[in-house]
Design a protein around this motif. Structure first.
Motif: not given
Length: 123
Positions: A6-22, A24-30
């Motif tokens: 459950d903890n890892e799912a919470a982290l992956r939820d936001v960190l997967d979005r963070w990684k995708a934005a990093v 793609a070089h989309e600073p505002e999305q990061v």
């Protein structure tokens, strides 16, 4: 689902979005993956809030990509999870940089966001 999963799912939820934005070089999305008042410590002086996060990632080179591995998690409250990660930042023109990352993710109106981000470079 057990507590660690459950903890890892919470982290992956936001960190997967963070990684995708990093990646793609989309600073505002990061920056959108952080809370409004997030404390952010990359490898430069710290900042508070999304504008500082966006400025930090805007200064990163095109082609930088992040790959993370969750090492430890702790559930502090129902809406607060602490994570300790290993992150490899790869570049097109220099060696990969491995850092350790401590994050505190917070559920805000049903969505996980990063409230605290601290990078350590261990050599």
């Amino acid at each position: 689902m057990n507590r660690t999963t459950d903890n890892e799912a919470a982290l992956r939820d936001v960190l997967d979005r963070w990684k995708a934005a990093v990646d793609a070089h989309e600073p505002e999305q990061v920056a959108a993956q952080f809370t409004e008042d997030a404390i952010f410590q990359g490898l430069h002086p710290y900042s508070v809030g999304r504008p500082g996060v966006a400025a930090y990632y805007a200064s990163q080179p095109i082609g930088m990509a992040a790959a993370y591995q969750i090492l430890e998690t702790r559930r502090l409250t129902d809406d607060l999870v602490l994570g300790y990660l290993s992150v490899d930042f790869s570049f097109t023109d220099r060696p990969t940089l491995n850092v350790k990352l401590g994050v505190l993710v917070q559920r805000v109106q049903g969505t996980w966001h990063i409230g605290h981000y601290q990078v350590s470079r261990l050599e």
